[in-house]
Design an enzyme around this catalytic site. Structure first.
Site, PDB file in Angstrom:
ATOM      1  N   THR A 471       0.800  -1.222   0.000  1.00 44.46           N
ATOM      2  CA  THR A 471       0.000   0.000   0.000  1.00 44.46           C
ATOM      3  C   THR A 471       0.832   1.272   0.000  1.00 44.46           C
ATOM      4  O   THR A 471       0.313   2.347  -0.283  1.00 44.46           O
ATOM      5  CB  THR A 471      -0.909   0.020   1.236  1.00 44.46           C
ATOM      6  OG1 THR A 471      -0.104  -0.177   2.397  1.00 44.46           O
ATOM      7  CG2 THR A 471      -1.941  -1.093   1.179  1.00 44.46           C
ATOM      8  N   THR A 638       0.934   7.265  -4.457  1.00 49.58           N
ATOM      9  CA  THR A 638       0.571   5.948  -3.919  1.00 49.58           C
ATOM     10  C   THR A 638      -0.931   5.873  -3.659  1.00 49.58           C
ATOM     11  O   THR A 638      -1.527   4.801  -3.769  1.00 49.58           O
ATOM     12  CB  THR A 638       1.349   5.640  -2.635  1.00 49.58           C
ATOM     13  OG1 THR A 638       1.138   6.690  -1.675  1.00 49.58           O
ATOM     14  CG2 THR A 638       2.841   5.514  -2.912  1.00 49.58           C
ATOM     15  N   GLU A 709      -9.810   0.553   1.026  1.00 51.33           N
ATOM     16  CA  GLU A 709     -11.099  -0.044   0.688  1.00 51.33           C
ATOM     17  C   GLU A 709     -11.975   0.816  -0.213  1.00 51.33           C
ATOM     18  O   GLU A 709     -12.717   0.290  -1.050  1.00 51.33           O
ATOM     19  CB  GLU A 709     -11.877  -0.345   1.977  1.00 51.33           C
ATOM     20  CG  GLU A 709     -11.675  -1.734   2.536  1.00 51.33           C
ATOM     21  CD  GLU A 709     -10.403  -1.873   3.353  1.00 51.33           C
ATOM     22  OE1 GLU A 709     -10.031  -3.001   3.696  1.00 51.33           O
ATOM     23  OE2 GLU A 709      -9.762  -0.850   3.649  1.00 51.33           O
TER      24      GLU A 709
END
Length: 742
Positions: A471, A638, A709
């Site tokens: 992540t 990112t 999410e």
């Protein structure tokens, strides 16, 4: 930030761990060497339910190099088998215990471990182990079994609660919509398969390299199961090749590898095969019943959402499947139910946006269908029922820029060009469809710790036992630390994935940036305070007389006087004058009490264009615009990658992903990456991410909301809605394959 001018937060920094990953310097759980390493291969059950009546290991044991074949008949007696211990992410019930007894609870259950001096021998020996079973009838589908559903005693979070009178609300409705929505089981399928390398030292201590989303959870598991002290077990996981929730619970290869290492007094590595990656947790299949009632103008008068989901025979797995219907839209009458149906399969497991992506798929498709019944723009219907209060808790939202998501997303996508009639937009034999959906994901901050150490050469080392499952944790924590102390990124090193480091929660739920990031910021502020304490003692020099942090800036490796920037001192200079070899601060942060007065969510609006071949029913997703209100964005580069990954996965969920259960055998049969279909490069076209500006000083000190999410939530529903607009055919059973459209 008030006391720094070195701005890294909000800037698109490249991954600090990127070079290690592309050069192979980064090591994963199955790549750490150890002297005298042995290899374990798991033997899996061929049946879904029954009893092992005989295990013949003679042929396997006769092979040169085979050290042992562990089964339920010769495994060690362990304190764990009293059933008391559950890992940090375990649902209520009795966790599965490998090699416990002769009972078979699910297909591909691990029933033996062959350990040999090399992997090839172990693998061949595993094929020679002969097992005889007495089978029992198994059940591996929830279809036609809703009458067996039950309400679990415990929920992963708050039990869904009703409000108002849904029956009365439906009676008052001028328009109603009622439908059933379903989706199959899905598997995580990260690139890196689950593996554990257990290195046994001469003094009996263990160093365990494990694929996990929480090294401390794995450590607690090992110490509880095997009766070891924490000082005897160190778990390390510096790099993880994807996990998506599959690494939240310790998987059975960890137990088997540690057991074998302790019994054989050798270092042991166990790696699961791709097929065995389908033998533990997955996204549960669900069937959802939705009823919506509204006025003729589209104001909701009632929402009824009942969800049925699979679980195992030994644990009650729940997730927030129906709760979204109580908070996303304004409605006084809401009735919710979440029920479970037991199957002879492994317990489901959190999988990216658990409950949210599936519950909102049903709700957002139902809202789309209601809009067509009302002859109303689906976007207008959502705005009609917009709310700034979370009516499920009667709390205001800490922040909610969902209207801005709708506005900016619609404008960028060109939603106004949509012809509202289904099957009305085309180019020759190609049908064009537009769809949209709303997304939401709960914001959480967990208790976390971090340690910062500043050296005389101006280098800063920050540590926390969190994870980076791809992540960008390494990078954003480096940015937070660098900005807080005003140091160049190159001067900051962030270390994670080691139980020797300060405590951190599991990496999941989109809470790592909020939780660990807050701790990193606080630890670096602790360094600031200690430097200031030394400055207060200075009798002369450019910073003499400074008493408060508000009087200075930390930037460019210096402490600068705000009132006169020409007066400054280098950080190492302050340390030298104070006689300090290093300055360190360890800090633990946790949520503030004021957060309980608010509901905290990230939000999204997803707009999708699909092209459908009129003759063959093939679907292409040609454009996606995802507008995200995710609080403060630490690193747009990112962050965008996170949302893109979520969009692609949403495409897979809508159109391709399905773990196909062979009911007669009770086994997932497409258990590889050739037959388990996921989107590939050729499926991906124009994806655009918009980060809507959102300021929130309630959620945490950094104002971040998490992005892991929210990128997937809403995407599958938007695609399903676009397919209906293109074709005029509503498919309520995912994935939407061409046979369902034809």
């Amino acid at each position: 930030m008030s006391n720094t001018t070195t701005n890294y937060i909000g800037k698109p920094a490249s991954r600090v761990d990127g070079r290690a990953k592309v050069t192979g310097e980064a090591k994963y759980a199955a790549e750490f060497p150890a002297p005298g390493l042995t290899y374990g291969v798991v033997v899996s059950s061929a049946v879904a339910k029954g009893t092992i009546t005989k295990i013949d290991t003679a042929a396997a044991l006769s092979l040169p190099g085979v050290l042992q074949v562990f089964t339920h008949q010769n495994r060690p007696g362990l304190a764990w088998f009293d059933k008391k211990y559950q890992d940090e992410d375990a649902p209520p019930g009795t966790p599965f215990r490998p090699l416990y007894d002769e009972k078979i609870l699910f297909s591909q259950q691990p029933i033996a471990l062959v350990v040999a001096d090399n992997f090839e021998v172990a693998r061949y020996a595993a094929s020679l182990v002969e097992i005889t079973y007495e089978t029992e009838p198994h059940i591996t589908s929830i279809k036609n079994r809703l009458h067996e559903a039950y309400t679990p005693k415990e929920y992963k979070s708050a039990e869904p609660s009703p409000r108002g009178d849904a029956e009365k609300g439906l009676a008052q409705a001028e328009i109603t919509h009622e439908a059933e929505y379903s989706h199959p089981s899905e598997h995580h399928n990260p690139m890196e398969m689950h593996a554990s390398t257990v290195v046994l030292a001469e003094d009996g201590t263990l160093t365990v390299y494990d694929k996990t989303q929480g090294v401390q959870n794995s450590q607690n598991y090992i110490t509880q199961v095997f009766g070891l002290a924490k000082e005897q077990v160190q778990v390390i996981s510096p790099f993880v090749g994807g996990a998506f929730g599959s690494g939240l619970r310790p998987q059975y290869q960890l137990f088997l590898a540690v057991m074998a290492a302790l019994e054989l007094k050798r270092s042991v590595r166990v790696v699961l095969t791709r097929q065995q990656m389908f033998s533990f947790g997955h996204r549960p299949a669900t069937i959802q019943h939705l009823v919506l009632g509204s006025t003729s103008q589209g104001a909701l008068t009632a929402v009824v959402h009942e969800g049925f989901a699979e679980t195992s025979r030994f644990e009650d797995y729940t997730e927030n499947l129906v709760n979204w219907s109580a908070m996303l839209y304004k409605c006084d009458n809401v009735q919710l139910a979440h029920k479970l149906i037991q199957m002879d399969a492994y317990t489901p497991l959190d999988m990216r946006a658990p409950g949210g992506v599936t519950g909102l798929y049903a709700l957002e498709c139902a809202m789309d269908e209601l809009a067509y019944k009302l002859d109303k723009d689906p976007l207008e219907l959502r705005l009609t029922n917009y709310t700034n209060i979370d009516l499920s808790k009667d709390n205001p939202f800490s922040s909610k820029e969902l209207k801005a998501c709708y506005q900016q997303g619609a404008e960028k996508f060109g939603w106004a060009k949509r012809n509202p009639q289904p099957r009305s937009m085309r180019e020759g034999k190609t049908l064009i469809g537009y769809g949209l959906a709303t997304g939401a994901w709960e914001v959480n901050q967990q208790k976390s710790s971090a340690k910062a150490v500043l050296s005389p050469d101006g280098q800063l080392k920050v540590t926390s036992a969190t994870a980076d499952i791809g992540t960008g944790t390494y990078t954003i924590m480096t940015q937070i630390a660098a900005e807080t102390l005003g140091l160049p990124l190159a001067n900051v090193t962030f270390k994670l994935g080691d139980t020797a480091l300060p405590q951190a929660p599991l990496q999941g739920g989109s809470w790592t940036a909020a939780s660990v990031g807050s701790a990193v910021k606080a630890a670096c502020e602790g360094i600031q305070e200690k430097l200031l304490a030394h400055i207060r003692n200075l009798k002369e020099g450019p910073l003499a007389g400074v008493q408060k942090l508000e009087e200075v800036l930390f930037a460019d490796g210096k402490i600068i006087l705000k009132s006169n920037p020409a007066q400054h001192m280098l950080l190492p200079e302050v340390m030298r004058l104070a006689g300090e070899n290093f300055i360190e601060a360890t800090v633990t942060t946790k949520p503030e009490l004021r957060q309980k007065k608010y509901s905290m969510f990230s939000h999204s609006a997803v707009f999708v264009e699909v092209l459908v071949d009129e003759d063959f029913g093939t679907i292409r997703v040609t454009r996606v615009v995802s507008a995200i209100a995710g609080g403060r964005i630490i690193n747009p580069k990112t962050a965008r990658s996170q949302i893109l990954g979520g969009i692609v996965w949403g495409m897979g969920m809508a159109l391709e992903e399905e773990s196909v259960m062979d009911q007669p055998y009770g086994r997932f049969i497409n258990h590889d990456l050739a037959e388990y279909h996921v989107p590939v490069n050729a499926d991906i076209h124009d994806l655009e991410v918009i980060f809507v500006e959102e300021d929130d000083d309630i959620v945490n000190p950094l104002g971040v909301k998490g992005l892991g999410e929210i990128g997937i939530v809403g995407t599958a529903a938007a695609i399903a809605n676009a397919v209906y607009h293109a074709t005029g055919k509503r498919v309520r059973d995912l994935p939407i394959t061409l046979d369902k459209l034809m």
